[in-house]
Design a protein around this motif. Sequence first.
Motif, PDB file in Angstrom:
ATOM      1  N   ALA A 140       0.828  -1.215   0.000  1.00  0.00           N
ATOM      2  CA  ALA A 140       0.000   0.000   0.000  1.00  0.00           C
ATOM      3  C   ALA A 140       0.861   1.263   0.000  1.00  0.00           C
ATOM      4  CB  ALA A 140      -0.938   0.007   1.196  1.00  0.00           C
ATOM      5  N   LEU A 141       2.096   1.158   0.465  1.00  0.00           N
ATOM      6  CA  LEU A 141       2.974   2.330   0.518  1.00  0.00           C
ATOM      7  C   LEU A 141       3.302   2.851  -0.885  1.00  0.00           C
ATOM      8  CD1 LEU A 141       5.470   1.276   3.348  1.00  0.00           C
ATOM      9  CD2 LEU A 141       3.426   2.703   3.545  1.00  0.00           C
ATOM     10  N   THR A 182       5.789  11.719  -0.289  1.00  0.00           N
ATOM     11  CA  THR A 182       5.875  11.077   1.027  1.00  0.00           C
ATOM     12  C   THR A 182       6.800   9.870   1.042  1.00  0.00           C
ATOM     13  OG1 THR A 182       4.009   9.591   0.621  1.00  0.00           O
ATOM     14  CG2 THR A 182       3.515  11.763   1.582  1.00  0.00           C
ATOM     15  N   HIS A 183       7.293   9.453  -0.119  1.00  0.00           N
ATOM     16  CA  HIS A 183       8.081   8.222  -0.191  1.00  0.00           C
ATOM     17  C   HIS A 183       9.392   8.312   0.584  1.00  0.00           C
ATOM     18  CE1 HIS A 183       5.842   5.563  -2.968  1.00  0.00           C
ATOM     19  NE2 HIS A 183       5.235   6.704  -3.245  1.00  0.00           N
ATOM     20  N   ASN A 184      10.026   9.466   0.594  1.00  0.00           N
ATOM     21  CA  ASN A 184      11.299   9.602   1.309  1.00  0.00           C
ATOM     22  C   ASN A 184      11.130  10.010   2.755  1.00  0.00           C
ATOM     23  OD1 ASN A 184      12.897   8.852  -0.864  1.00  0.00           O
ATOM     24  ND2 ASN A 184      12.961  10.930  -1.664  1.00  0.00           N
ATOM     25  N   SER A 185       9.908  10.207   3.181  1.00  0.00           N
ATOM     26  CA  SER A 185       9.690  10.577   4.580  1.00  0.00           C
ATOM     27  C   SER A 185       8.751   9.578   5.253  1.00  0.00           C
ATOM     28  CB  SER A 185       9.144  12.004   4.672  1.00  0.00           C
ATOM     29  OG  SER A 185       7.951  12.121   3.894  1.00  0.00           O
ATOM     30  N   CYS A 238       6.779   7.054   4.149  1.00  0.00           N
ATOM     31  CA  CYS A 238       6.893   5.646   3.771  1.00  0.00           C
ATOM     32  C   CYS A 238       8.139   5.001   4.381  1.00  0.00           C
ATOM     33  CB  CYS A 238       6.907   5.491   2.255  1.00  0.00           C
ATOM     34  SG  CYS A 238       5.345   5.956   1.485  1.00  0.00           S
ATOM     35  N   VAL A 239       9.233   5.735   4.365  1.00  0.00           N
ATOM     36  CA  VAL A 239      10.468   5.221   4.956  1.00  0.00           C
ATOM     37  C   VAL A 239      10.298   5.045   6.459  1.00  0.00           C
ATOM     38  CG1 VAL A 239      12.879   5.787   5.453  1.00  0.00           C
ATOM     39  CG2 VAL A 239      11.970   6.114   3.156  1.00  0.00           C
ATOM     40  N   LYS A 240       9.655   5.999   7.121  1.00  0.00           N
ATOM     41  CA  LYS A 240       9.456   5.906   8.566  1.00  0.00           C
ATOM     42  C   LYS A 240       8.533   4.746   8.940  1.00  0.00           C
ATOM     43  CE  LYS A 240      10.257  10.772   9.562  1.00  0.00           C
ATOM     44  NZ  LYS A 240      11.555  10.703  10.132  1.00  0.00           N
ATOM     45  N   ILE A 241       7.492   4.521   8.150  1.00  0.00           N
ATOM     46  CA  ILE A 241       6.597   3.392   8.409  1.00  0.00           C
ATOM     47  C   ILE A 241       7.360   2.077   8.271  1.00  0.00           C
ATOM     48  CG2 ILE A 241       4.613   2.108   7.501  1.00  0.00           C
ATOM     49  CD1 ILE A 241       3.322   4.852   6.864  1.00  0.00           C
ATOM     50  N   THR A 242       8.131   1.966   7.186  1.00  0.00           N
ATOM     51  CA  THR A 242       8.919   0.750   6.964  1.00  0.00           C
ATOM     52  C   THR A 242       9.933   0.551   8.085  1.00  0.00           C
ATOM     53  OG1 THR A 242       8.654   1.011   4.584  1.00  0.00           O
ATOM     54  CG2 THR A 242      10.444  -0.416   5.321  1.00  0.00           C
ATOM     55  N   VAL A 251       1.080   3.353  14.868  1.00  0.00           N
ATOM     56  CA  VAL A 251      -0.318   3.762  15.012  1.00  0.00           C
ATOM     57  C   VAL A 251      -0.477   5.224  14.604  1.00  0.00           C
ATOM     58  CG1 VAL A 251      -2.164   4.184  16.691  1.00  0.00           C
ATOM     59  CG2 VAL A 251      -0.877   2.047  16.771  1.00  0.00           C
ATOM     60  N   LEU A 252       0.416   6.060  15.060  1.00  0.00           N
ATOM     61  CA  LEU A 252       0.363   7.482  14.728  1.00  0.00           C
ATOM     62  C   LEU A 252       0.508   7.711  13.229  1.00  0.00           C
ATOM     63  CD1 LEU A 252       0.410  10.488  15.660  1.00  0.00           C
ATOM     64  CD2 LEU A 252       2.892  10.254  15.726  1.00  0.00           C
ATOM     65  N   MET A 253       1.468   7.056  12.603  1.00  0.00           N
ATOM     66  CA  MET A 253       1.704   7.261  11.171  1.00  0.00           C
ATOM     67  C   MET A 253       0.570   6.696  10.317  1.00  0.00           C
ATOM     68  SD  MET A 253       5.824   6.858  10.774  1.00  0.00           S
ATOM     69  CE  MET A 253       6.039   5.492  11.895  1.00  0.00           C
ATOM     70  N   MET A 254      -0.021   5.596  10.745  1.00  0.00           N
ATOM     71  CA  MET A 254      -1.151   5.049  10.001  1.00  0.00           C
ATOM     72  C   MET A 254      -2.370   5.962  10.137  1.00  0.00           C
ATOM     73  SD  MET A 254       0.323   2.613   8.526  1.00  0.00           S
ATOM     74  CE  MET A 254      -1.042   1.965   7.607  1.00  0.00           C
ATOM     75  N   ARG A 255      -2.574   6.525  11.308  1.00  0.00           N
ATOM     76  CA  ARG A 255      -3.676   7.477  11.497  1.00  0.00           C
ATOM     77  C   ARG A 255      -3.455   8.720  10.639  1.00  0.00           C
ATOM     78  NH1 ARG A 255      -3.472   8.881  16.968  1.00  0.00           N
ATOM     79  NH2 ARG A 255      -4.068   6.740  17.386  1.00  0.00           N
ATOM     80  N   PHE A 256      -2.227   9.216  10.602  1.00  0.00           N
ATOM     81  CA  PHE A 256      -1.868  10.354   9.760  1.00  0.00           C
ATOM     82  C   PHE A 256      -2.159  10.038   8.291  1.00  0.00           C
ATOM     83  CE2 PHE A 256       1.182  12.689   7.156  1.00  0.00           C
ATOM     84  CZ  PHE A 256       1.018  13.990   7.622  1.00  0.00           C
ATOM     85  N   SER A 257      -1.820   8.825   7.878  1.00  0.00           N
ATOM     86  CA  SER A 257      -2.051   8.400   6.496  1.00  0.00           C
ATOM     87  C   SER A 257      -3.541   8.379   6.167  1.00  0.00           C
ATOM     88  CB  SER A 257      -1.457   7.015   6.266  1.00  0.00           C
ATOM     89  OG  SER A 257      -0.076   7.029   6.489  1.00  0.00           O
ATOM     90  N   LYS A 258      -4.347   7.961   7.128  1.00  0.00           N
ATOM     91  CA  LYS A 258      -5.795   7.938   6.906  1.00  0.00           C
ATOM     92  C   LYS A 258      -6.354   9.351   6.838  1.00  0.00           C
ATOM     93  CE  LYS A 258      -8.572   7.808  10.173  1.00  0.00           C
ATOM     94  NZ  LYS A 258      -9.636   8.178  11.000  1.00  0.00           N
ATOM     95  N   ILE A 259      -5.932  10.210   7.741  1.00  0.00           N
ATOM     96  CA  ILE A 259      -6.424  11.586   7.786  1.00  0.00           C
ATOM     97  C   ILE A 259      -6.116  12.313   6.475  1.00  0.00           C
ATOM     98  CG2 ILE A 259      -6.041  13.846   8.873  1.00  0.00           C
ATOM     99  CD1 ILE A 259      -5.741  12.271  11.552  1.00  0.00           C
ATOM    100  N   HIS A 260      -4.939  12.066   5.920  1.00  0.00           N
ATOM    101  CA  HIS A 260      -4.535  12.720   4.676  1.00  0.00           C
ATOM    102  C   HIS A 260      -4.946  11.920   3.439  1.00  0.00           C
ATOM    103  CE1 HIS A 260      -2.477  16.129   6.398  1.00  0.00           C
ATOM    104  NE2 HIS A 260      -2.068  15.314   7.355  1.00  0.00           N
ATOM    105  N   LYS A 261      -5.754  10.875   3.675  1.00  0.00           N
ATOM    106  CA  LYS A 261      -6.346  10.079   2.594  1.00  0.00           C
ATOM    107  C   LYS A 261      -5.307   9.363   1.722  1.00  0.00           C
ATOM    108  CE  LYS A 261     -10.601  12.748   2.280  1.00  0.00           C
ATOM    109  NZ  LYS A 261     -11.004  13.175   3.388  1.00  0.00           N
TER     110      LYS A 261
END
Length: 112
Positions: A19-20, A27-30, A32-36, A71-81
């Motif tokens: 999904a990333l 967002t790929h260099n910030s 996505c990298v942090k989630i991974t 959890v925080l980064m996934m919530r951020f991802s949802k908020i920003h669609k």
Amino acid sequence: TNMKAYSKLEHLFYRVYPALRNFPRHTHNSLCVKITESFTECLFCMNLANSVKSKRLSYLSTAEGHLHNLVLMMRFSKIHKFISVGFYQQIDLLLTEVFKLLKGWIKSSVKA
């Protein structure tokens, strides 16, 4: 049974990683990298906790911190669609399950 949290998180990582690619390019260099990194660091800490008994609580606490970041980064991802609400709900449910397993692992380690 302690590695059940590890196994569930590993499978969750395999589910989230594709999904990333759908995230916006900027967002790929910030993000996505942090989630991974959070996934891999959490898995690494759980693996170390299973191997090194003398520092188990320290590694499990670090893994818990990485889970909080996820959890925080996934919530951020949802908020920003960047991800759909339905996908977020599935991921959040699975992260909650991993949290519960990790908390149980921490409690059993304190007693030992």
